[in-house]
Design an enzyme around this catalytic site. Structure first.
Site: not given
Ligand SMILES: CC(C)=CCC/C(C)=C/CC/C(C)=C/COP(=O)(O)OP(=O)(O)O
Length: 291
Positions: A67, A84, A178
């Site tokens: 995040d 990203h 891994l």
């Molecule tokens: C590294 C990379 C390119 C990742 C992709 C970008 C992305 C969609 C990241 C979100 C990761 C995730 C599911 C975090 C959860 O927080 P949330 O924001 O879904 O939930 P919240 O609103 O509770 O914080």
């Protein structure tokens, strides 16, 4: 065992990783680490860092909620996409360091079942980025030695991405290093519901009885069952928020939680080591001890 730091440095950064020959550590390529003497750190921290990390001290499975990309980009006046773009280089770096440390499974939360609610532009960009991610991990399969698989509802992903995932899973399935599980269109609710449906269907078909359902049977139906260590020992969330956001809800029951303000684009070796040090200072009790 006392600290022995006579090994070969395998990383040049503020933290120096050392590998000891197996004759000294008594295992296969065991890794030992210390912080550089030149750094100014307090004694307490030095002591915790100077732990020889045997398999007891190193988490076998680390889950990470990646995040903070948007905030990283916004703080620099850049489009969100620029944040990203750290997906592939940072995960490569995390896999490299984790392999050296002896971590065996990484689960990375890349896209949740709720993230479809983001703008079409962002979702499209992410799907394209994921395609490139799988291409890269497949291309480097031999060099990285990482087995890559995906947990989550794959059928809802764009067809080209599904094909890339299938190819990558197939190409890397024999890698014994891994295991990287990418959580895509994943949600803890989704995981438990699909497990429940599979079990209900087996009961309906007479393959199992209602009485057979227990924790073990339920866990066999969770998507993480494909990993050697399905439950994370450590959950890291970057970006400052302190919540689980529908990640591995069942699997995190006894995981150690580590929240860091470091934004994912800035999450490198130093930040990962901090998380591991924090884990090493925890006392895991699993409800079984009082002291
Ligand atoms: C590294 C990379 C390119 C990742 C992709 C970008 C992305 C969609 C990241 C979100 C990761 C995730 C599911 C975090 C959860 O927080 P949330 O924001 O879904 O939930 P919240 O609103 O509770 O914080």
């Amino acid at each position: 065992m006392s600290s022995l730091f006579v090994g070969r440095p395998i990383s040049k950064s503020s933290y120096n990783l050392y590998t000891l020959p197996s004759s000294i550590c008594g295992g296969q390529g065991g890794n030992f680490f210390k912080i550089s003497n030149s750094l100014s750190i307090d004694d307490d921290r030095r002591r915790s860092i100077e732990i020889i990390h045997n398999s007891e001290r190193i988490p076998k499975h680390v889950a990470i909620i990646m995040d903070g990309n948007r905030r990283w980009a916004k703080a620099r006046g850049l489009p969100v996409q620029e944040g990203h773009k750290f997906l592939t280089p940072n995960l490569k770096n995390i896999c490299n360091i984790s392999s050296k440390l002896g971590i065996q499974v990484i689960t990375a939360f890349a896209f949740s079942t709720e993230n479809w609610n983001r703008s079409k532009e962002e979702v499209d960009f992410l799907m394209q980025l994921f395609e490139e991610f799988f291409e890269e991990f497949m291309r480097l399969s031999t060099r990285l030695g990482v087995r890559v698989s995906v947990i989550g509802g794959k059928s809802k992903l764009p067809t080209k991405l599904q094909e890339g995932i299938e190819l990558t899973e197939e190409t890397t399935k024999g890698n014994e290093g891994l295991h990287l599980m990418m959580a895509l269109n994943y949600g803890g609710h989704y995981d438990m519901l699909q497990a429940t449906k599979n079990i209900a269907s087996k009961v309906k078909d007479g393959l199992i009885q209602l009485e057979d359902i227990d924790n073990t049977l339920f866990e066999q139906e969770l998507t993480t069952n494909c990993a050697k260590f399905p439950k994370p020992d450590l959950l890291i969330r970057t970006g400052g928020e302190q919540r689980i956001s529908n990640f591995l809800l069942w699997q995190l029951a006894y995981s150690e939680l580590y929240f860091t303000n470091t934004l994912f684009p800035d999450f490198g070796e130093e930040a990962l080591m901090e998380a591991i040090f924090s884990f090493q200072r925890r006392h895991r009790r699993f409800g079984g001890h009082t002291y």
